[in-house]
Design an enzyme around this catalytic site. Structure first.
Site, PDB file in Angstrom:
ATOM      1  N   ARG A  41       0.754  -1.263   0.021  1.00  0.00           N
ATOM      2  CA  ARG A  41      -0.068   0.008  -0.008  1.00  0.00           C
ATOM      3  C   ARG A  41       0.774   1.257   0.031  1.00  0.00           C
ATOM      4  NH1 ARG A  41      -3.590  -2.053   4.771  1.00  0.00           N
ATOM      5  NH2 ARG A  41      -1.473  -2.831   5.411  1.00  0.00           N
ATOM      6  N   ARG A  50      -5.670  -1.967  -6.304  1.00  0.00           N
ATOM      7  CA  ARG A  50      -6.457  -2.433  -5.337  1.00  0.00           C
ATOM      8  C   ARG A  50      -7.773  -1.733  -5.368  1.00  0.00           C
ATOM      9  NH1 ARG A  50      -8.415  -3.494  -1.656  1.00  0.00           N
ATOM     10  NH2 ARG A  50      -7.688  -3.592   0.124  1.00  0.00           N
TER      11      ARG A  50
END
Ligand code: CP3
Length: 351
Positions: A41, A50
């Site tokens: 992330r 994502r």
């Protein structure tokens, strides 16, 4: 074909990759470098992928797992990739419903807390029941140009999530089973060890150049319980694995270094609390190690990051060291800090 090689740090044709040389304690000009959670992330290109699907959907899509494994290898000159997946996926395949909620970590809706629940766990065939990471290893190997690592969770760490049903600081339910029904807990660990060993072997057969066993929560144990439960279970898992080097990573477990070699891994990952020179002295100079910069140190100014990186390399010495963090990158890890650490490793010379 050279046109398909995508990693910035691709190994020149005919040369043995630095990672494998370091894992064999052969001389290297500088340590190889990769970082736990190097896909994830903190990378905008990961967030873009994502945004279209859930984490679990991503983990079951081999093409996208390949893509996000390659992302950090295109941006940074890492010497290895780690296949994108999660340690908890095989537990889902064993019949335990798993969710990753927003803002909190993984959750099993039916924690495994009884002998009947242990007996109900399905045995899995990795190619039939969990093909995505294996297929992703094949796809990524054909494109990366650097070694690709496979991985699994160690039996004790997997048991923590399975019995607790979610992450924890105290692992109350897990330790309750361990202390009140140690036979059942050992049965669970053995089931998990055999599954993990087969899963790691399937990843090697699919083309993983090395495999890492994550025993993230082993440091929650007292030394005698580590030796009774976590250590023999990890050893049992790795005893089923042949054909590629194995790494064993623990967190908060430096006090167990005097016995850790009994796990039987080829190399040991150290968290950032371990003093590199001291840890090497305890493990023995012939045992390769990996680590161990504090992931939060990547927030420091580049000059300080470089200083810390060089201190770790100097303390580790010229043979048998793979540079890594002491645990994984986090969503807030600064990209400039990752770059500064890689630059410092790559500018090192043992000559
Ligand atoms: O290192 C890599 O780049 C490869 C992929 C990888 C992931 N998880 C991807 C992931 C690896 C090797 C893991 C291992 C893992 N997973 C461990 C052992 C290592 C460690 O970090 O301690 C553990 C304990 C897990 C279980 C797990 N998975 C947790 C607790 C969480 C949530 C944590 C958090 O930070 O939110 C995950 C989710 C997870 N696994 C993410 C990633 C990229 C974030 C998921 C997302 O995109 O929302």
């Amino acid at each position: 074909m050279s046109s398909t090689v995508e990693a910035l740090a691709a190994t020149p044709a005919g040369e043995t990759p630095l990672l494998l040389r370091a894992l064999r304690s052969e001389p290297v000009p500088r340590p190889p470098v990769w970082m736990m959670r190097q896909a994830g992330r903190y990378l905008p290109e990961y967030m873009a992928v994502r945004s279209k699907l859930s984490f679990l959907e991503l983990c079951h899509d081999a093409d996208l797992c390949c893509e996000v494994t390659l992302q950090p290898l295109r941006r940074f000159a890492f010497d290895a990739g780690i296949i994108f997946s999660d340690i908890l996926l095989p537990l889902e395949a064993m019949g335990c419903p798993l969710t990753f909620g927003k803002g909190h970590g993984p959750q099993f809706s039916e924690p495994v807390r009884s002998r009947s629940a242990i007996d109900a766990l399905r045995s899995i065939d990795p190619w039939r029941d969990l093909p995505a990471p294996l297929r992703a290893i094949q796809l990524t190997n054909a494109r990366a140009g650097v070694p690709i690592l496979g991985f699994a969770g160690a039996p004790f760490t997997l048991a923590c999530y399975l019995v607790e049903g979610e992450g924890s600081k105290e692992w109350t339910a897990t330790k309750s089973m361990m202390f009140t029904d140690p036979e059942a807990f050992t049965t669970l660990l053995n089931r998990l060890a055999d599954m993990v060993g087969d899963h790691l072997q399937a990843q090697i057969d699919a083309g993983a150049a090395a495999v890492q066993l994550f025993d993230t929560w082993a440091g929650a144990l007292a030394p005698d319980d580590y030796r009774r439960f976590a250590l023999p279970a990890a050893q049992r898992a790795l005893s089923r694995v042949k054909g590629a080097p194995t790494l064993y990573f623990t967190r908060d477990a430096s006090p167990f270094l005097p016995w850790m070699r009994e796990v039987g891994a080829d190399a040991y990952g150290l968290d950032w609390r371990a003093d590199m020179a001291h840890a090497r002295a305890i493990l023995g100079p012939d045992v390769p190690v990996q680590g161990n910069l504090d992931p939060q140190a990547l927030q420091a100014p580049p000059a300080l990051i470089a200083e810390k990186v060089r201190a770790i390399i100097a303390a580790a010495g010229p043979r048998g060291h793979v540079f890594n963090l002491g645990h994984g990158l986090v969503p807030t890890s600064p990209i400039a800090g990752v770059q500064a650490a890689i630059d410092a490793v790559r500018s090192w010379s043992w000559a």
